[in-house]
Design an enzyme around this catalytic site. Structure first.
Site, PDB file in Angstrom:
ATOM      1  N   HIS A 190      -5.097  -3.471   6.102  1.00 48.67           N
ATOM      2  CA  HIS A 190      -4.841  -3.624   4.656  1.00 48.67           C
ATOM      3  C   HIS A 190      -6.191  -3.960   3.999  1.00 48.67           C
ATOM      4  CE1 HIS A 190      -3.004  -4.747   0.906  1.00 48.67           C
ATOM      5  NE2 HIS A 190      -3.292  -6.027   1.048  1.00 48.67           N
ATOM      6  N   ASP A 233       0.839  -1.206   0.000  1.00 47.24           N
ATOM      7  CA  ASP A 233       0.000   0.000   0.000  1.00 47.24           C
ATOM      8  C   ASP A 233       0.878   1.263   0.000  1.00 47.24           C
ATOM      9  OD1 ASP A 233      -2.509  -1.524   0.427  1.00 47.24           O
ATOM     10  OD2 ASP A 233      -1.545  -1.998   2.321  1.00 47.24           O
TER      11      ASP A 233
HETATM   12  C1  LMR Z   1      -3.112  -6.704  -2.822  1.00 53.76           C
HETATM   13  O1  LMR Z   1      -3.281  -5.696  -2.144  1.00 53.76           O
HETATM   14  O2  LMR Z   1      -2.853  -6.652  -4.037  1.00 53.76           O
HETATM   15  C2  LMR Z   1      -3.162  -8.062  -2.163  1.00 53.76           C
HETATM   16  O3  LMR Z   1      -3.476  -7.932  -0.815  1.00 53.76           O
HETATM   17  C3  LMR Z   1      -4.103  -9.003  -2.838  1.00 53.76           C
HETATM   18  C4  LMR Z   1      -5.552  -8.571  -2.719  1.00 53.76           C
HETATM   19  O4  LMR Z   1      -6.388  -9.432  -2.378  1.00 53.76           O
HETATM   20  O5  LMR Z   1      -5.872  -7.423  -2.979  1.00 53.76           O
END
Ligand code: LMR
Length: 313
Positions: free
Chosen positions: A178, A150
């Site tokens: 996340h 991120d």
């Molecule tokens: C991402 O951020 O690309 C990974 O965590 C995979 C997802 O499921 O988004």
């Protein structure tokens, strides 16, 4: 870093990571590729190709499907293997599917790994999976979750919108989960060491872009990010082990910093001080920032609630 384990090593992220990580080793190291038996039986080529790279400090490569063998005396474990997100899902939809994987790993890491092991959880929902692992470990065994991807996305987005180079941009931090509630924070961003002015509309667009980027990759590719994920794990590993003094984002087990409930795995601005990962304590946050951060904390509490009495089972 001496015995380094990658779980889910035969998957898309695991394969790419396995060929990047050994270039970081600065002392003799063993790389363990852990995966399910039906996967490991066809991974011999990875061992051969890793040997052929002649990484200067890669002493031994072990392919195994035994957690006992993999985690025995391990000093760094990267938990990649898990069910991945598909189009239309949120990462938290994976919680009940993946929780038992991380419970089993938590138990086995506690039994077999070194006391000072560092564990980086990547499989989603990574914050709550890291929380699960942390429930089994001693305080000296440090559990983290990956929000570096991120942070890199936010840097790239800022750089693109202001026509700068990503490498010139620093001090962009990810707070929280996340997930869609994560809070990319740009108020202390620097470009070539100087404060950046990012106007409100631009900030809002960047935050939206970072929050939704994982889902957009899945839509475009048909599966979740792997090359950028592997690169971000590589960068996170540098932060955890080598980048002394640098500021970065990392999901850590909260000790109550910024009023975030103790025990949750929450992404904060951090610093590596002699190998210890410390949350930066001097970030000035306004009411709007705190609202966003608290919203992400609430989501993590709900994810934890969803686990129910999982730990008693
Ligand atoms: C991402 O951020 O690309 C990974 O965590 C995979 C997802 O499921 O988004």
């Amino acid at each position: 870093m001496k015995k380094v384990v990658i779980t889910g090593a035969g998957g898309q992220i695991g394969q790419q990571l396995s060929f990047k990580l050994p270039s970081l080793f600065k002392e003799e190291a063993e790389l363990v590729l852990l995966d399910l038996p039906q996967v490991t039986e066809s991974l011999e080529w990875m061992k051969m190709e890793l040997e052929d790279c002649a990484f200067p400090f890669l002493k031994n490569i072990l392919i195994t499907s035994s957690q006992e063998e993999a985690f025995k005396d391990a000093t760094y474990i990267i938990c990649v293997g898990a069910f991945p997100r598909k189009e239309g899902m949120q990462r938290s939809d994976l919680l009940l599917k993946n929780a038992s994987i991380f419970k089993e790993q938590g138990l086995n890491i506690k039994k077999f790994a070194k006391n000072n092991v560092k564990v980086l959880v990547v499989g989603n929902p990574c914050n709550t999976n890291a929380y699960i692992v942390s429930q089994f470990l001693a305080p000296s065994q440090h559990v983290f979750c990956l929000t570096t991807l991120d942070e890199l996305r936010a840097k790239a987005s800022v750089a693109k919108s202001l026509q700068q180079l990503p490498g010139d941009i620093e001090n962009i931090f990810i707070w929280g989960n996340h997930s869609l509630t994560q809070y990319p924070y740009m108020d202390q961003a620097l470009c070539q060491g100087k404060p950046m002015i990012i106007d409100l509309d631009n900030k809002k667009n960047i935050i939206k872009e970072v929050r939704e980027r994982g889902a957009l990759v899945i839509k475009a590719k048909g599966s979740s990010s792997s090359s950028s994920a592997a690169e971000s794990i590589f960068q996170a590993t540098k932060n955890l082990f080598y980048n002394q003094g640098k500021y970065f984002s990392m999901g850590v087990i909260s000790k109550g910093e910024y009023g975030i409930e103790e025990g949750l795995c929450f992404s904060f601005p951090c610093q590596n001080i002699q190998g210890n990962i410390k949350v930066l304590e001097n970030i000035v946050l306004n009411e709007e920032d705190m609202k966003e951060i608290k919203n992400s904390e609430e989501e993590l509490k709900k994810e934890r609630e969803l686990l129910g009495n999982f730990f008693e089972k």
